[in-house]
Write an enzyme that holds these catalytic residues in place. Structure first.
Site, PDB file in Angstrom:
ATOM      1  N   ASP A  35       0.852  -1.186   0.000  1.00 15.68           N
ATOM      2  CA  ASP A  35       0.000   0.000   0.000  1.00 15.68           C
ATOM      3  C   ASP A  35       0.887   1.235   0.000  1.00 15.68           C
ATOM      4  OD1 ASP A  35      -2.050   2.014   0.800  1.00 15.68           O
ATOM      5  OD2 ASP A  35      -3.271   0.232   1.149  1.00 15.68           O
ATOM      6  N   ASP A  53       4.189   1.365  -4.415  1.00 15.20           N
ATOM      7  CA  ASP A  53       3.223   1.536  -5.486  1.00 15.20           C
ATOM      8  C   ASP A  53       3.021   0.199  -6.200  1.00 15.20           C
ATOM      9  OD1 ASP A  53       2.003   2.233  -7.951  1.00 15.20           O
ATOM     10  OD2 ASP A  53       2.923   4.219  -7.863  1.00 15.20           O
ATOM     11  N   PHE A  75      -7.007  -4.740  -4.024  1.00 18.56           N
ATOM     12  CA  PHE A  75      -7.983  -3.714  -3.627  1.00 18.56           C
ATOM     13  C   PHE A  75      -7.538  -2.303  -4.012  1.00 18.56           C
ATOM     14  CE2 PHE A  75      -8.429  -7.092  -0.421  1.00 18.56           C
ATOM     15  CZ  PHE A  75      -9.794  -7.289  -0.407  1.00 18.56           C
ATOM     16  N   TYR A 143     -15.023   6.001 -13.101  1.00 14.48           N
ATOM     17  CA  TYR A 143     -14.710   5.006 -12.076  1.00 14.48           C
ATOM     18  C   TYR A 143     -15.186   3.619 -12.513  1.00 14.48           C
ATOM     19  CZ  TYR A 143     -15.246   2.264  -7.836  1.00 14.48           C
ATOM     20  OH  TYR A 143     -15.211   1.250  -6.925  1.00 14.48           O
ATOM     21  N   ASN A 172     -22.837  -1.691  -1.840  1.00 17.09           N
ATOM     22  CA  ASN A 172     -22.368  -0.626  -0.928  1.00 17.09           C
ATOM     23  C   ASN A 172     -21.708  -1.215   0.313  1.00 17.09           C
ATOM     24  OD1 ASN A 172     -24.311   0.680  -2.787  1.00 17.09           O
ATOM     25  ND2 ASN A 172     -23.824   2.465  -1.533  1.00 17.09           N
ATOM     26  N   HIS A 191     -19.301   8.620   1.944  1.00 25.18           N
ATOM     27  CA  HIS A 191     -20.260   7.523   2.031  1.00 25.18           C
ATOM     28  C   HIS A 191     -21.335   7.784   3.087  1.00 25.18           C
ATOM     29  CE1 HIS A 191     -16.871   5.480  -0.037  1.00 25.18           C
ATOM     30  NE2 HIS A 191     -17.891   5.081  -0.775  1.00 25.18           N
ATOM     31  N   ILE A 209     -29.579  15.021   2.150  1.00 31.74           N
ATOM     32  CA  ILE A 209     -30.099  13.904   1.345  1.00 31.74           C
ATOM     33  C   ILE A 209     -30.095  14.352  -0.111  1.00 31.74           C
ATOM     34  CG2 ILE A 209     -32.128  12.497   0.835  1.00 31.74           C
ATOM     35  CD1 ILE A 209     -32.915  12.617   3.740  1.00 31.74           C
ATOM     36  N   ASP A 287     -26.402   9.267  -9.779  1.00 31.42           N
ATOM     37  CA  ASP A 287     -26.982   8.333  -8.810  1.00 31.42           C
ATOM     38  C   ASP A 287     -28.186   7.614  -9.406  1.00 31.42           C
ATOM     39  OD1 ASP A 287     -25.475   8.386  -6.492  1.00 31.42           O
ATOM     40  OD2 ASP A 287     -26.649   9.969  -5.530  1.00 31.42           O
TER      41      ASP A 287
HETATM   42  N1  UFG Z   1     -26.204  10.065  -0.059  1.00 28.95           N
HETATM   43  C1  UFG Z   1     -26.859  11.190   0.406  1.00 28.95           C
HETATM   44  N2  UFG Z   1     -26.143  12.132   1.072  1.00 28.95           N
HETATM   45  C2  UFG Z   1     -24.783  12.014   1.287  1.00 28.95           C
HETATM   46  C3  UFG Z   1     -24.123  10.853   0.805  1.00 28.95           C
HETATM   47  C4  UFG Z   1     -24.856   9.901   0.137  1.00 28.95           C
HETATM   48  O1  UFG Z   1     -28.076  11.330   0.235  1.00 28.95           O
HETATM   49  O2  UFG Z   1     -24.185  12.946   1.874  1.00 28.95           O
HETATM   50  C5  UFG Z   1     -26.965   9.037  -0.763  1.00 28.95           C
HETATM   51  C6  UFG Z   1     -26.524   8.854  -2.211  1.00 28.95           C
HETATM   52  O3  UFG Z   1     -27.209   9.728  -3.050  1.00 28.95           O
HETATM   53  C7  UFG Z   1     -26.867   7.389  -2.457  1.00 28.95           C
HETATM   54  C8  UFG Z   1     -26.691   6.731  -1.084  1.00 28.95           C
HETATM   55  O4  UFG Z   1     -26.726   7.793  -0.141  1.00 28.95           O
HETATM   56  O5  UFG Z   1     -28.205   7.283  -2.812  1.00 28.95           O
HETATM   57  C9  UFG Z   1     -25.387   6.000  -0.948  1.00 28.95           C
HETATM   58  O6  UFG Z   1     -24.331   6.856  -1.326  1.00 28.95           O
HETATM   59  P1  UFG Z   1     -22.797   6.497  -1.108  1.00 28.95           P
HETATM   60  O7  UFG Z   1     -22.015   7.692  -1.577  1.00 28.95           O
HETATM   61  O8  UFG Z   1     -22.594   6.019   0.285  1.00 28.95           O
HETATM   62  O9  UFG Z   1     -22.566   5.257  -2.054  1.00 28.95           O
HETATM   63  P2  UFG Z   1     -22.842   5.119  -3.628  1.00 28.95           P
HETATM   64  O10 UFG Z   1     -24.084   4.295  -3.764  1.00 28.95           O
HETATM   65  O11 UFG Z   1     -22.804   6.392  -4.336  1.00 28.95           O
HETATM   66  O12 UFG Z   1     -21.513   4.388  -4.081  1.00 28.95           O
HETATM   67  C10 UFG Z   1     -21.250   3.061  -3.835  1.00 28.95           C
HETATM   68  C11 UFG Z   1     -19.751   2.857  -3.767  1.00 28.95           C
HETATM   69  C12 UFG Z   1     -19.108   3.164  -5.084  1.00 28.95           C
HETATM   70  C13 UFG Z   1     -19.785   2.367  -6.160  1.00 28.95           C
HETATM   71  C14 UFG Z   1     -21.250   2.590  -6.130  1.00 28.95           C
HETATM   72  C15 UFG Z   1     -21.931   1.713  -7.125  1.00 28.95           C
HETATM   73  O13 UFG Z   1     -19.197   3.674  -2.759  1.00 28.95           O
HETATM   74  O14 UFG Z   1     -17.747   2.824  -5.023  1.00 28.95           O
HETATM   75  O15 UFG Z   1     -21.780   2.296  -4.870  1.00 28.95           O
HETATM   76  O16 UFG Z   1     -22.678   2.513  -7.952  1.00 28.95           O
HETATM   77  F1  UFG Z   1     -19.318   2.761  -7.355  1.00 28.95           F
END
Ligand code: UFG
Length: 323
Positions: A35, A53, A75, A143, A172, A191, A209, A287
Site C-alpha cells: 500500500d 506503489d 484492492f 470510475y 455498498n 459515504h 439527502i 446516482d
Molecule cells: N447520499 C446522500 N447524502 C450524502 C451521501 C450519500 O443522500 O451525503 C446518498 C446517495 O445519493 C446514495 C446513497 O446515499 O443514494 C449512498 O451513497 P454512497 O455515496 O454512500 O454510495 P454510492 O451508492 O454512491 O456508491 C457506492 C460505492 C461506489 C460504487 C457505487 C456503485 O461507494 O464505489 O456504490 O454505484 F461505485
C-alpha cells in the site's frame, strides 16, 4: 500449497482491504500488505507491510518472490465516483495503467491466482433489479469504466496466460469489524453511513439527502448495503474455489436487500437514540434510483451468505468503530 497460504493484499490499508487482511490472518494465512497509504492508513497487526506503489515493477517482483506469494488480492485503487468524473486521467492511470503493470509482474513471477475489487458501478443505470452478473454493463462514470476495463483485461489474461481470477463486484460496502479496531475512514468521507453517524453525533454538519424525488416508495435512493466482514469472507471463499482450477469471472457481492436513505436515517436514529440532523438537497449526478444485487451466483459458486449485513448490525458495528 494453496492460494490462501501467502496473500499479497494491495490496498490493505484501506477500508475493505484492511478487513480482508484481518480475516485472512485470523484464518491462518500469511498476509503481505502492499500500500502507498494514500487512501487509508490502517495497519493490521500481524501483516507484513510493504510501503509502495503497485506499478513499481521491481518492488512488486521482489515482494512476490521474497514472500513466495500464492495469490494476489487487489484492492488498491481510486474509489470516488465524483472525483473520477472531474479527473478521469487520474482514474485511468490509477486503476487501469497501474493495474496492468501489476498484472505484468504477476504474469512474469506468478502467482497464477488473483482476486480483483470490482463494483456495482460497472452496471451504470441498471435496466432491472435485482441485478444479475450477465445484465448490461454500461458504466456511467470513469470510475465504473476503469473497473470494467480491468475485468476485460483479466478475462483476456485468463484465456491467454492461464491466470485464474475472479472480479468481485461490491455493492455498498459498509459496517466495520465488530471488535471496533478497524473502521471506514476515507478522506474526504463521502459515504452515507459514516456521514449519518457523524451527523447524529454532531461531528459533522447535518446530512444533505441527495434528492427525495426518485421513483422509490419514499423518494430517496435505494442501495444494497453489505457488511465489510461479509465481503472479506467472500474473498476467502473465492480463493478456495480458485484452488479448484477454473476462473470464476465476475460475481456480485450484495446483501440483496434494498434500503433507502430515509430508512437508514430512521434505523440510525433508533440505534443511536438521537436524531440525525438532515436536509433535502438536489440529486447528485450519476446516482441511479435503485441498486440492488442478485447474490444468487455468489451463493451458488462461493457458498456465500451474508451474515452481518442487516442494517442494524451494520450500524451497530459502524457506530462502535466511530465512538
Ligand atoms: N447520499 C446522500 N447524502 C450524502 C451521501 C450519500 O443522500 O451525503 C446518498 C446517495 O445519493 C446514495 C446513497 O446515499 O443514494 C449512498 O451513497 P454512497 O455515496 O454512500 O454510495 P454510492 O451508492 O454512491 O456508491 C457506492 C460505492 C461506489 C460504487 C457505487 C456503485 O461507494 O464505489 O456504490 O454505484 F461505485
Amino acid at each position: 500449497m494453496t492460494a490462501r497460504d501467502t496473500i499479497l493484499v494491495t490496498g490493505g490499508a484501506g477500508f475493505v482491504g484492511s478487513h480482508f487482511a484481518r480475516a485472512a490472518l485470523d484464518a491462518g494465512s500469511k498476509v503481505v500488505v502492499l500500500d502507498d497509504f494514500s487512501g487509508g492508513s490502517t495497519e493490521v497487526p500481524g501483516a507484513v507491510i510493504v510501503r509502495g506503489d503497485i506499478a513499481d515493477r521491481a518492488l512488486v517482483g521482489k515482494t512476490l518472490a521474497a514472500h513466495r506469494v500464492t495469490s494476489v488480492v487487489h484492492f488498491a485503487g481510486k474509489i470516488a465516483v465524483n472525483e473520477s468524473v472531474r479527473d478521469p486521467a487520474m482514474y485511468f492511470d490509477g486503476n487501469v495503467v497501474r493495474t496492468l503493470a501489476l498484472l505484468d509482474v504477476i504474469r512474469e513471477h506468478g502467482p497464477g491466482v488473483m482476486l480483483f475489487s470490482s463494483t456495482a458501478a460497472v452496471y451504470g443505470t441498471p435496466e432491472r433489479t435485482p441485478i444479475e452478473e450477465h445484465d448490461r454493463l454500461a458504466p456511467i462514470n470513469p470510475y465504473g469504466a476503469t473497473k470494467l476495463a480491468i475485468e476485460h483485461a483479466l478475462a483476456g489474461y485468463g484465456t491467454a496466460y492461464g491466470l485464474r481470477w475472479a472480479a468481485l463486484r461490491y455493492f455498498n460496502a459498509a459496517g466495520a469489524h465488530p471488535d471496533g479496531t478497524l473502521r471506514e475512514n476515507h478522506e474526504p468521507e463521502t459515504h452515507l453511513i459514516p456521514l449519518v453517524i457523524d451527523a447524529a453525533l454532531g461531528r459533522r454538519p447535518p446530512l444533505v439527502i441527495f434528492g427525495d424525488d426518485y421513483p422509490t416508495p419514499d423518494g430517496t435512493c435505494i442501495r444494497d448495503y453489505v457488511h465489510v466482514c461479509d465481503l472479506a469472507a467472500a474473498h476467502l471463499a473465492a480463493l478456495d474455489r480458485l484452488d479448484g482450477g477454473a476462473s470464476l469471472g465476475a460475481i456480485n457481492l450484495g446483501a440483496s436487500t434494498g434500503m433507502s436513505v430515509k430508512q437508514i436515517i430512521g434505523v440510525a436514529e433508533r440505534v443511536l437514540g438521537r436524531p440525525v440532523r438532515h436536509s433535502i438537497g438536489p440529486r447528485r449526478e450519476g446516482d441511479p434510483a435503485v441498486l440492488l444485487a442478485s447474490n444468487a451466483l455468489a451463493a451458488r459458486v462461493l457458498g456465500w451468505r451474508p451474515e452481518r449485513s442487516s442494517l442494524e448490525t451494520i450500524l451497530d458495528d459502524a457506530i462502535r468503530s466511530r465512538t
